[in-house]
Motif scaffolding. Structure first.
Motif, PDB file in Angstrom:
ATOM      1  N   ARG A  10       1.317 -18.932  37.520  1.00 41.72           N
ATOM      2  CA  ARG A  10       1.496 -18.112  38.727  1.00 41.72           C
ATOM      3  C   ARG A  10       2.034 -16.735  38.380  1.00 41.72           C
ATOM      4  N   PHE A  13      -0.710 -14.755  36.767  1.00 38.72           N
ATOM      5  CA  PHE A  13      -1.699 -14.347  37.765  1.00 38.72           C
ATOM      6  C   PHE A  13      -1.242 -13.111  38.523  1.00 38.72           C
ATOM      7  N   LYS A  14       0.026 -13.073  38.909  1.00 40.42           N
ATOM      8  CA  LYS A  14       0.516 -11.934  39.686  1.00 40.42           C
ATOM      9  C   LYS A  14       0.570 -10.660  38.843  1.00 40.42           C
ATOM     10  N   TRP A  15       0.887 -10.783  37.571  1.00 39.00           N
ATOM     11  CA  TRP A  15       0.844  -9.612  36.704  1.00 39.00           C
ATOM     12  C   TRP A  15      -0.587  -9.100  36.556  1.00 39.00           C
ATOM     13  N   VAL A  16      -1.522 -10.030  36.350  1.00 36.94           N
ATOM     14  CA  VAL A  16      -2.934  -9.633  36.209  1.00 36.94           C
ATOM     15  C   VAL A  16      -3.436  -9.042  37.514  1.00 36.94           C
ATOM     16  N   PHE A  17      -3.090  -9.667  38.633  1.00 35.98           N
ATOM     17  CA  PHE A  17      -3.533  -9.167  39.933  1.00 35.98           C
ATOM     18  C   PHE A  17      -2.992  -7.762  40.179  1.00 35.98           C
ATOM     19  N   THR A  18      -1.725  -7.536  39.814  1.00 38.73           N
ATOM     20  CA  THR A  18      -1.132  -6.207  39.965  1.00 38.73           C
ATOM     21  C   THR A  18      -1.920  -5.178  39.169  1.00 38.73           C
ATOM     22  N   LEU A  20      -5.017  -5.321  38.155  1.00 41.12           N
ATOM     23  CA  LEU A  20      -6.359  -5.148  38.704  1.00 41.12           C
ATOM     24  C   LEU A  20      -6.351  -4.267  39.952  1.00 41.12           C
ATOM     25  N   VAL A  21      -5.356  -4.465  40.813  1.00 42.40           N
ATOM     26  CA  VAL A  21      -5.275  -3.654  42.031  1.00 42.40           C
ATOM     27  C   VAL A  21      -5.009  -2.197  41.678  1.00 42.40           C
ATOM     28  N   SER A 174      -1.234 -13.235  55.937  1.00 43.57           N
ATOM     29  CA  SER A 174      -0.431 -13.746  54.818  1.00 43.57           C
ATOM     30  C   SER A 174       0.871 -14.352  55.317  1.00 43.57           C
ATOM     31  N   MET A 261       2.372 -10.612  46.551  1.00 43.08           N
ATOM     32  CA  MET A 261       1.242 -10.899  45.673  1.00 43.08           C
ATOM     33  C   MET A 261       1.311 -10.164  44.348  1.00 43.08           C
ATOM     34  N   THR A 262       2.168  -9.153  44.245  1.00 43.12           N
ATOM     35  CA  THR A 262       2.213  -8.357  43.021  1.00 43.12           C
ATOM     36  C   THR A 262       3.654  -8.225  42.539  1.00 43.12           C
TER      37      THR A 262
END
Length: 317
Positions: A10, A13-18, A20-21, A174, A261-262
């Motif tokens: 988890r 994922f949040k680091w990767v999602f950050t 990517l955004v 959310s 999420m980030t």
């Protein structure tokens, strides 16, 4: 072991999602213009912004201390400031933006073996701020719409208010999903049942309610003041209407950071800025530059929390 692996996934994922955004935002703005906007920030604005970050922590720590006192878990002000700095730093570097507050509650409850009430104190203190922020956002958004400051067409090519609606709807959905998931868990339902009684004491009672509201208004004002100081330094504010527009838009940026999420709102905040500024007829690069500068200042202002990483848990008065 499985729990640690799941937690690690988890977090990753949040680091990767950050990342990517943020990358997506950089694809839709002019990076050269963005860089020019950022380097326009004068050192004086940085100094004032850092000072406002310190004020934020001191105000928030007082609000937490006031809330904890009402719940029967008194905490001296100096340790409250120390714990708030530690929590703020953790929230800046760990995904989700709440793990520092979880740790703050655990450390506060460690001395008295009353972690549930300590958790309520932190939850109510944070809730107080979010309720007031939502009120400020509602006023700002209403003003933007009724005065026509947000237009149906703009230089960025957005043809309607649809992006803004999707942003706000996403935040609302959310929050709703989190609430539904919480209600489905028996233990969490019991927690919220116990929380109601403490809310009545620490938030809805007299004179707790006006004190919570006024303190939270001051905290939100300090957040917006950081944005406005940066905007002044970058030459964005030329008259009173421009101040109001930037303040209203920045309140929406603060709301976007609520979505866990980030990492510390990075990416989501910049994406919101890239949407909102063109809707107001302003260059997206201005909004993103303000957002990046704000995030950097808040991070650096939280660094004193590093001094307390290995400090002992807080002791009661």
């Amino acid at each position: 072991m499985n729990l640690l692996r799941s937690t690690g996934v988890r977090v990753a994922f949040k680091w990767v999602f950050t990342a990517l955004v943020i990358a997506a935002v950089l694809l839709v703005v002019d990076i050269e213009k963005l860089f020019v906007e950022i380097i326009r920030i004068p050192p004086s604005a940085v100094v004032v912004g850092l000072a406002l970050g310190v004020i934020q922590v001191f105000l928030s720590a007082w609000r937490w201390r006031f809330t904890a006192d009402l719940l029967g878990l008194p905490i001296p002000y100096t340790p409250a400031v120390r714990e708030y700095y530690l929590a703020t730093f953790a929230n800046q570097v760990l995904p989700g933006g709440v793990l520092g507050d979880v740790n703050r509650a655990l450390r506060h409850g460690a001395d008295n073996n009353n972690r549930l009430t300590a958790a309520h104190g932190v939850a109510i203190e944070r809730l107080s701020g979010q309720v007031v922020l939502a009120f400020v956002v509602a006023i700002g958004l209403a003003w933007l719409l009724f005065t026509g400051r947000i237009r149906g067409s703009n230089p960025a090519g957005f043809g309607s208010l649809e992006p803004l609606c999707w942003l706000l709807a996403g935040i609302g959905v959310s929050g709703g999903l989190l609430w539904v998931l919480a209600r489905k868990r028996v233990r969490v339902r019991g927690y919220f049942g116990a929380l109601r009684g403490d809310l009545a004491r620490a938030f809805f009672s007299w004179p707790a309610f006006p004190i919570q509201v006024v303190t939270s208004l001051l905290v939100v004002a300090s957040y917006l003041a950081v944005f406005l100081v940066l905007a002044v330094g970058m030459g964005y504010l030329v008259d009173l209407p421009s101040v109001a527009v930037v303040a209203a838009l920045c309140s929406l940026l603060l709301l976007s950071m609520v979505v866990p999420m980030t990492v510390s709102g990075w990416g989501v905040r910049e994406g919101a800025a890239a949407i909102l500024w063109p809707l107001a007829g302003l260059p997206a690069e201005q909004g993103v530059a303000l957002s990046v500068a704000y995030g950097a200042l808040i991070f650096f202002s939280s660094l004193p929390g590093l001094l307390f990483l290995f400090s002992s848990p807080v002791r009661q008065c």
